[in-house]
Design an enzyme around this catalytic site. Structure first.
Site, PDB file in Angstrom:
ATOM      1  N   LYS A 108       5.511   6.493   0.490  1.00  0.00           N
ATOM      2  CA  LYS A 108       4.489   5.944   1.386  1.00  0.00           C
ATOM      3  C   LYS A 108       4.912   4.561   1.833  1.00  0.00           C
ATOM      4  O   LYS A 108       5.663   3.875   1.132  1.00  0.00           O
ATOM      5  CB  LYS A 108       3.156   5.834   0.651  1.00  0.00           C
ATOM      6  CG  LYS A 108       1.947   5.749   1.563  1.00  0.00           C
ATOM      7  CD  LYS A 108       1.566   7.126   2.054  1.00  0.00           C
ATOM      8  CE  LYS A 108       0.296   7.119   2.867  1.00  0.00           C
ATOM      9  NZ  LYS A 108      -0.274   8.467   2.961  1.00  0.00           N
TER      10      LYS A 108
HETATM   11  N1  GLU Z   1      -0.141  10.476   6.002  1.00  0.00           N
HETATM   12  C1  GLU Z   1      -0.392  11.868   5.762  1.00  0.00           C
HETATM   13  C2  GLU Z   1      -0.801  12.088   4.330  1.00  0.00           C
HETATM   14  O1  GLU Z   1      -1.311  11.208   3.682  1.00  0.00           O
HETATM   15  C3  GLU Z   1       0.765  12.742   6.204  1.00  0.00           C
HETATM   16  C4  GLU Z   1       2.060  12.502   5.505  1.00  0.00           C
HETATM   17  C5  GLU Z   1       3.229  13.259   6.117  1.00  0.00           C
HETATM   18  O2  GLU Z   1       3.019  14.063   6.997  1.00  0.00           O
HETATM   19  O3  GLU Z   1       4.349  12.985   5.678  1.00  0.00           O
HETATM   20  O4  GLU Z   1      -0.693  13.158   3.813  1.00  0.00           O
END
Ligand code: GLU
Length: 421
Positions: A111
């Site tokens: 993240k």
């Molecule tokens: N930000 C989204 C989540 O928290 C998508 C993450 C992604 O597609 O890599 O799952």
């Protein structure tokens, strides 16, 4: 509220570790493995300058965390928010590891985040910030290493800028370095709606399990961004009455049901859902406690806590957001018979279609929306079923069920790979 009564801020990283510990205890996880999975693999902090429109220079702070790489490259979004902290990004990265394992896609968890309120920046400033942040985290990202995606306050345009910046540096176009791109740049059909669509699939599964008639049900949705607004649209197509919605500045309530297409148009024009004709303005706290059958938190962490869990009236809580419910609140809701569809299952539709996008990019392929949606339904249906079966067999709630499934998958992969050197 007097100062004495102000609740201490809840640290999402402590929440994430506590959730992991609960599963590790139940799985009787090997102590060494437990230590490995309890901490992130890598944490990068960057401070970088951006030239603002008035000619001044402002320094921003950002993070990219890779929690685990055992099952594949790191995967997870990048958020822009004034309250981003390293501990929040660590928690979100760990949740991505479990999320990818629950739905069985070959990724680890990562993240990123930048401490900024992008609504206070011009479009050119956001582009400058994005390109410089992408450059700073280039030591970690890449289509085989770590693949960012949109999250809170970032979108397809943000991903296009990251893809372009990365591609300029390597000298050729690399669509697979990010997902959630515009369709014209290698984005996938259905990716924009995927988080919400996955959540609605889960709500359908939960309703079937609980014997609820969706067409006679009501829903309240906290958050009106990508997940919340699209979930509102999709769920109302099932005949569910959307009685309350909110965004970061207002919340509105109408027991007769809100016309979601009109609310979306209102927000586009006025910048907020507040003041929508025919609705009653309520507080964000009241939104969580309105009379409804289904509550969809689709905003930030720590919204349902020990303080308000006793007042939630919904029968189903479908977590489109990451980390909206604390472990204390989980216990209270479970004791009260509320059925929680946990974040690592409920919002996994987004990363699942990100995986489809990445596969299409690596194969220079493009699938129809029909194909994407039917593959998504299959994966979400299977993950929901496996979680429910495990939760029932072990007499635990759905969150613990999903953690048992995920932690066991990641732990087995880690154990099979063994320790290097
Ligand atoms: N930000 C989204 C989540 O928290 C998508 C993450 C992604 O597609 O890599 O799952």
């Amino acid at each position: 509220m007097t100062t004495e009564q102000v609740a201490p801020a809840i640290n999402p990283w402590h929440v994430a570790q506590r959730q992991f510990d609960l599963a590790a205890d139940r799985l009787d996880l090997d102590p060494g493995l437990r230590q490995v999975l309890r901490e992130p693999r890598r944490e990068l902090t960057v401070h970088f300058p951006v030239k603002m429109d008035d000619g001044s220079v402002q320094v921003f702070s950002g993070y990219r965390v890779q929690h685990n790489l055992g099952r594949g490259p790191a995967k997870g979004g990048i958020r822009y928010h004034q309250d981003v902290t390293l501990d929040e990004v660590k928690a979100l990265a760990m949740w991505m590891t479990w999320k990818c394992a629950v739905v069985g896609i070959p990724y680890g968890g990562g993240k990123g985040g930048v401490v900024v309120d992008p609504k206070k920046l011009s479009r050119r400033e956001v582009e400058g910030l994005t390109r410089r942040f992408a450059t700073e985290i280039e030591v970690l990202i890449g289509p085989e290493r770590d693949i960012p995606a949109p999250d809170v306050n970032t979108n397809a345009q943000t991903m296009a800028w990251i893809m372009d910046t990365y591609s300029m540096h390597v000298g050729y176009t690399v669509p697979g370095v990010v997902t959630g791109k515009p369709i014209s740049l290698g984005g996938s059909e259905g990716r924009n709606e995927a988080t919400a669509r996955g959540t609605v699939f889960c709500v359908e599964e939960a309703a079937a399990h609980l014997g609820m008639d969706l067409a006679a049900s009501t829903v309240a949705i906290q958050g009106f961004g990508n997940a919340g607004s699209i979930a509102a649209t999709l769920i109302s197509q099932h005949g569910v009455r959307v009685v309350a919605v909110s965004d970061s500045s207002a919340a509105i309530h109408d027991t007769n049901g809100l016309d979601i297409a009109r609310v979306i148009a209102w927000k586009a024009e006025h910048g907020t859902v507040g003041g929508f004709p025919g609705s009653r303005d309520i507080s964000n706290a009241q939104l969580l406690e309105v009379d409804c059958d289904i509550l969809i938190p689709a905003a930030l962490e720590n919204q349902i806590t020990a303080r308000n869990a006793g007042s939630i009236r919904a029968r189903v809580v479908a977590e489109a957001a990451n980390g909206p419910t604390t472990p204390d609140a989980d216990e209270i809701l479970h004791d009260r018979g509320v059925f929680i569809i946990p974040d690592i299952l409920c919002n996994a539709g987004g990363v699942t279609v990100s995986y489809f996008e990445w596969v299409q990019d690596l194969n220079r392929d493009h699938w129809s929306e029909e194909v994407v949606n039917s593959k998504l339904r299959e994966i979400m249906g299977r993950a929901f079923g496996e979680t429910l079966t495990l939760a029932e067999a072990q007499s635990v709630n759905m969150r613990t069920g999903a953690y048992l499934l995920a932690v066991d998958r990641v732990a087995s992969a880690t154990a099979l790979r063994g320790l290097y050197p």
